[in-house]
Design an enzyme around this catalytic site. Structure first.
Site, PDB file in Angstrom:
ATOM      1  N   HIS A   1      30.833 109.534 -26.288  1.00  0.00           N
ATOM      2  CA  HIS A   1      31.113 109.573 -27.726  1.00  0.00           C
ATOM      3  C   HIS A   1      29.936 109.067 -28.544  1.00  0.00           C
ATOM      4  CE1 HIS A   1      32.655 105.456 -26.604  1.00  0.00           C
ATOM      5  NE2 HIS A   1      32.016 105.110 -27.708  1.00  0.00           N
TER       6      HIS A   1
ATOM      7  N   HIS B   1      26.341 103.803 -32.683  1.00  0.00           N
ATOM      8  CA  HIS B   1      25.881 103.783 -31.291  1.00  0.00           C
ATOM      9  C   HIS B   1      26.149 105.107 -30.599  1.00  0.00           C
ATOM     10  CE1 HIS B   1      30.167 102.456 -30.820  1.00  0.00           C
ATOM     11  NE2 HIS B   1      30.112 103.147 -29.699  1.00  0.00           N
TER      12      HIS B   1
ATOM     13  N   GLU C   1      25.752 102.255 -25.738  1.00  0.00           N
ATOM     14  CA  GLU C   1      26.904 101.761 -24.993  1.00  0.00           C
ATOM     15  C   GLU C   1      26.961 102.514 -23.669  1.00  0.00           C
ATOM     16  OE1 GLU C   1      30.627 102.583 -26.978  1.00  0.00           O
ATOM     17  OE2 GLU C   1      31.839 101.689 -25.394  1.00  0.00           O
TER      18      GLU C   1
HETATM   19 CO    CO Z   1      31.866 103.177 -28.449  1.00  0.00          CO
END
Ligand code: CO
Length: 139
Positions: free
Chosen positions: A8, A81, A130
């Site tokens: 994502h 992110h 991440e």
């Molecule tokens: Co995230």
């Protein structure tokens, strides 16, 4: 380590409700999850599904939230992110540390219920990354 799937893109927003309305109205998004709180991380989260990935809308739960500072600097919100999948979070952390990267905190359970960890943006040209352990089909 091999670079895994982009799970994502994290987008900080002052209002998930407003962002969801924008994704629906401007982009025709129709696969949108229910927002939920992640109190341990100080955020409210909502996933918007695209065919090949997701947008993770994140809203601060309060002014002590880790993204409260980001929203203070970017009042309209913004890209926060990128999240890539890795097979094993412990191995990924060990390998990145050995390569001199700065891991932010300890692995913890993320919005998808699997362990996640963040890598300092200075290791990625200003991009907060991440890493998320892939869900295991044998669980
Ligand atoms: Co995230």
């Amino acid at each position: 380590m091999n670079l895994g799937r982009l799970n994502h893109v994290g987008v900080a927003t002052p209002s998930i409700e407003q962002s969801v309305a924008t994704y629906r109205a401007l982009l025709g998004a129709d696969a949108i999850g229910e927002p939920f709180d992640l109190p341990a991380q100080g955020v409210r989260v909502c996933f918007v599904d695209a065919p090949n990935t997701q947008v993770e809308l994140i809203e601060p739960l309060d002014d002590k939230s880790p993204i409260a500072g980001f929203i203070a600097k970017n009042p309209a919100g913004g890209q926060h992110h990128l999240c890539f999948e890795v097979p094993d979070i412990g191995e990924a952390v060990a390998e990145l540390k050995a390569k001199g990267a700065t891991i932010l905190g300890e692995p913890r359970i993320g919005a998808h219920g699997t362990p996640i960890v963040f890598v300092h943006p200075r290791d990625f040209g200003g991009v907060l990354v991440e890493l998320m352990e892939m869900p295991r089909s044998d669980h």
